[in-house]
Enzyme design. Structure first.
Site, PDB file in Angstrom:
ATOM      1  CB  CYS A   1      -8.248   1.834   7.765  1.00  0.00           C
ATOM      2  SG  CYS A   1      -7.740   1.129   6.188  1.00  0.00           S
TER       3      CYS A   1
ATOM      4  CD  GLU B   1      -2.521  -1.295   2.699  1.00  0.00           C
ATOM      5  OE1 GLU B   1      -2.111  -0.967   3.818  1.00  0.00           O
ATOM      6  OE2 GLU B   1      -3.702  -1.595   2.468  1.00  0.00           O
TER       7      GLU B   1
HETATM    8  O1  FUB Z   1      -2.327  -0.266   9.423  1.00  0.00           O
HETATM    9  C1  FUB Z   1      -3.497   0.456   9.741  1.00  0.00           C
HETATM   10  C2  FUB Z   1      -4.259   0.793   8.494  1.00  0.00           C
HETATM   11  O2  FUB Z   1      -4.657  -0.404   7.863  1.00  0.00           O
HETATM   12  C3  FUB Z   1      -3.464   1.511   7.436  1.00  0.00           C
HETATM   13  O3  FUB Z   1      -3.454   2.888   7.553  1.00  0.00           O
HETATM   14  C4  FUB Z   1      -4.127   1.074   6.202  1.00  0.00           C
HETATM   15  O4  FUB Z   1      -3.322   1.260   5.067  1.00  0.00           O
HETATM   16  C5  FUB Z   1      -4.419  -0.373   6.469  1.00  0.00           C
HETATM   17  O5  FUB Z   1      -3.328  -1.155   6.188  1.00  0.00           O
HETATM   18 ZN    ZN Z   2      -7.773   2.855   4.634  1.00  0.00          ZN
END
Ligand code: FUB
Ligand code: ZN
Length: 668
Positions: free
Chosen positions: A415, A324
């Site tokens: 999230c 990501e």
């Molecule tokens: O790791 C916490 C949250 O979950 C991150 O900000 C998102 O990218 C997802 O991976």
């Molecule tokens: Zn998110």
């Protein structure tokens, strides 16, 4: 008596400290702005009436709330998947608090209090609050160490959870003046400050946000230690000696966590995009509050890197699904674009702060681009379906597992929905800003704002039909005749600048320029840092009319992104457009958009809650009897990118080819 006097001095001096250094420009709080806008007000209402309740329901139904109950009882088993699932409760609560601030609701207020009660009971006596451990500290999941904070650098998210708790607590305190959640947050922050710091434990938090959260608590309490600990966490980056700095693997060299180098040495956006956005936001906060120029220089460099090499045309960042994260310079693939919704949200936070530091409109231009395109694409028009990733295209033969073509109500890692729930109600807070007698109008969102200039109350009423129409009107109502500067943002897109770099440019320059009238008379104006400066002794009822030329523009991308060669994107005002299957005979990967195609904007009130579409005739190739390739002329409709995927699943493309270069023939 003496004691009381001393206490007052201490409190007021720490309050004073908090006021000594700060952003040169201050945003006008969203509580001072009452919207009447046709574009944003319905979205904020849906957030209040649909998104937030649905989010609370899902926090209950999935066990996220129950985790707190179990932690209070110290028995049972953590009943969701990720150790950061607590944050979905905090983020929803933050959104609900923001909503409450402008929309009193006794039932919601009481529900929030009941949740806070549950959260408070889950807090350990010394302030530690992290249900994934507290429920059963002996049998913890693989992301946690046996000891507190042991795996904080990598995976445990203990400080991430704390950061979201602080953000929620700050919002709730601001909205209600109640201290129930704030006290929980302060107790936790005191624990964090007692564990981490010079001569104590050092860690670069594995997922940033605690830094921003600590700054918020510092602003509320004036407690120096919170700011110092935020700075300490920022400075802890690049200090860990266990990485293999020669490795190109971001998990091995630390880049994934923005931990490869000290922040002051960083020049490129790297690693996980949400983590990065929260870090850069916090760096801006700490630079503003401490006057640390080296931190400022670092985020200036990183911002330039993002804008010139690492951002999609719809404002999305974090191109790579694997981690990501940000890709290499110019690594912006369309077919597999990741663009997490949370990364867009983090980028809004960061750009607002960059503006508050520098007062240049280029940051708001970008903020606007993100907000109207790659951010709200993350939420369906129903307010309860979400994209985690924001595709640049979806073709029927797509094999990329991360590319979503339909929104979901919730995710196992959820999230993004809860992050939207907290961002959307705060949007009116991005409209105006002020530095002494300079009032900045950053976003064109209809409504009425209350400000004070040199102790005189000023009301500004915005009327417009933005983003569909470039005619903007502002009525200025000072309580008494008053001199000040009204600084109206002249968007880059209205001046032939797609973005403050040459990553994307308009194919043709536009002759029309923005014009301004005051009380019906055209005025000449100078543009300073991207703002039309209107200096006047304002009287009640003064009327400013701004006309932003809103033409349909073709955007081309830099040669450094070879896959966009020969393609164009369509933009009108701040909105990027896309072609979706449902308007284009069921398919869009066969369309060609030659430069000769005339595109006509047409407002359609009945479509997708009211949008301006772009219409024209284009060539489309079709295959007949699996033998013949034929090109036919076909009606073409493009819709605003943010509105795609609200009418079922099918193809979507944002970058459209202007010619046929080659064709692949299916060989099996
Ligand atoms: O790791 C916490 C949250 O979950 C991150 O900000 C998102 O990218 C997802 O991976
Ligand atoms: Zn998110």
């Amino acid at each position: 008596m003496k004691k009381i006097i001393l206490l007052i001095i201490i409190c007021s001096s720490s309050f004073l400290y908090a006021q000594q250094k700060d952003y040169a420009i201050q945003a006008l709080p969203f509580t001072q702005v009452m919207l009447s806008d046709n574009f944003w007000l319905p979205r904020i209402e849906i957030n209040r009436t649909v998104t937030i309740p649905a989010s609370f329901e899902r926090c209950q139904a999935t066990g996220r709330v129950n985790n707190f109950v179990l932690a209070a009882q110290k028995k049972g088993k953590f009943c969701t998947k990720y150790p950061f699932d607590d944050t979905d409760v905090y983020k929803t609560l933050e959104g609900a608090a923001f909503s409450l601030a402008v929309h009193p609701d006794a039932k919601l207020d009481a529900y929030i209090d009941s949740l806070i009660d549950i959260i408070a009971k889950a807090q350990e006596p010394d302030g530690y609050l992290y249900t994934a451990r507290t429920i059963d500290p002996v049998n913890v999941g693989p992301w946690l160490g046996k000891e507190r904070w042991e795996k904080e650098r990598e995976l445990s998210h203990e400080l991430y959870n704390a950061g979201h708790l602080y953000e929620a607590a700050a919002a709730h305190f601001m909205a209600t003046k109640k201290r129930n959640l704030l006290n929980v947050a302060l107790k936790n922050a005191d624990l964090v400050c007692s564990v981490f710091g010079p001569g104590k434990k050092t860690v670069a938090p594995g997922h940033e946000i605690i830094e921003m959260g600590l700054v918020k608590l510092y602003r509320i309490t004036g407690k120096q230690e919170y700011l110092a600990t935020a700075k300490f966490f920022i400075e802890a980056r690049g200090q860990y000696t266990g990485y293999d700095k020669k490795s190109t693997d971001p998990w091995k060299n630390g880049a994934y966590w923005q931990d490869r180098e000290r922040v002051v040495m960083q020049t490129e956006a790297e690693g996980h995009a949400v983590r990065a956005g929260y870090l850069y936001s916090a760096v801006a906060d700490v630079a503003a509050l401490t006057g640390d120029d080296s931190l400022l220089q670092a985020i200036d460099n990183i911002w330039n890197n993002v804008v010139s090499k690492k951002i999609y045309v719809q404002g999305g960042v974090g191109a790579l699904g694997d981690g990501e994260r940000y890709g290499a310079n110019y690594e912006l693939p369309n077919a597999s674009a990741y663009n997490e919704t949370c990364a867009a949200i983090a980028n809004v936070y960061w750009n607002q702060r960059m503006f508050l530091l520098h007062g240049n409109s280029k940051y708001i231009d970008l903020l606007e681009k993100i907000l109207y395109n790659g951010l709200i694409s993350g939420i369906g028009l129903d307010g309860k379906s979400f994209f985690y990733t924001n595709a640049m295209e979806f073709k029927n033969n797509s094999t990329y597992k991360d590319v979503e073509a339909t929104r979901s109500g919730w995710f196992e890692c959820s999230c993004c929905p809860t992050n939207l729930a907290r961002l959307i109600p705060s949007i009116p807070g991005y409209i105006f800003a002020q530095k002494d007698d300079n009032i900045y109008v950053n976003l064109f969102i209809a409504g009425s704002a209350k400000l004070t200039v040199n102790k005189v109350a000023v009301q500004i009423i915005q009327q417009n039909n933005y983003p569909w129409d470039g005619a903007l009107s502002f009525t200025i109502n000072p309580a008494k005749t008053l001199a000040f500067n009204l600084l109206v943002r002249m968007p880059g897109w209205a001046q032939n600048e797609e973005l403050a770099s040459n990553l994307y440019t308009f194919q043709n320059s536009m002759d029309q320029k923005p014009t301004i009238k005051i009380n019906g008379t055209a005025v000449s104006f100078s543009i300073n840092d991207g703002y039309a400066v209107l200096n006047k002794i304002w009287e009640k009822g003064d009327k400013v009319e701004v006309m932003l030329p809103m033409e349909t523009r073709r955007v081309v991308s830099s040669k450094n992104i070879p896959e966009n060669d020969g393609k164009v994107a369509l933009q009108r005002g701040p909105l990027l457009y896309c072609a979706e299957w449902v308007d284009n005979a069921g398919k869009v990967s066969n369309l060609i958009l030659p430069s000769s195609t005339v595109l006509v904007p047409e407002y359609n009130a009945g479509l997708l809650n009211g949008i301006t579409v772009l219409k024209g005739k284009v060539p489309a190739y079709i295959i007949e009897n699996n033998q013949q390739i034929k090109t036919v002329e076909q009606s073409f409709t493009a819709i605003p990118y943010y509105a795609w995927a609200n009418r079922g699943k099918g193809e979507m493309m944002l970058w459209l080819p202007t010619a046929i270069k080659s064709m692949e023939i299916l060989t099996k």
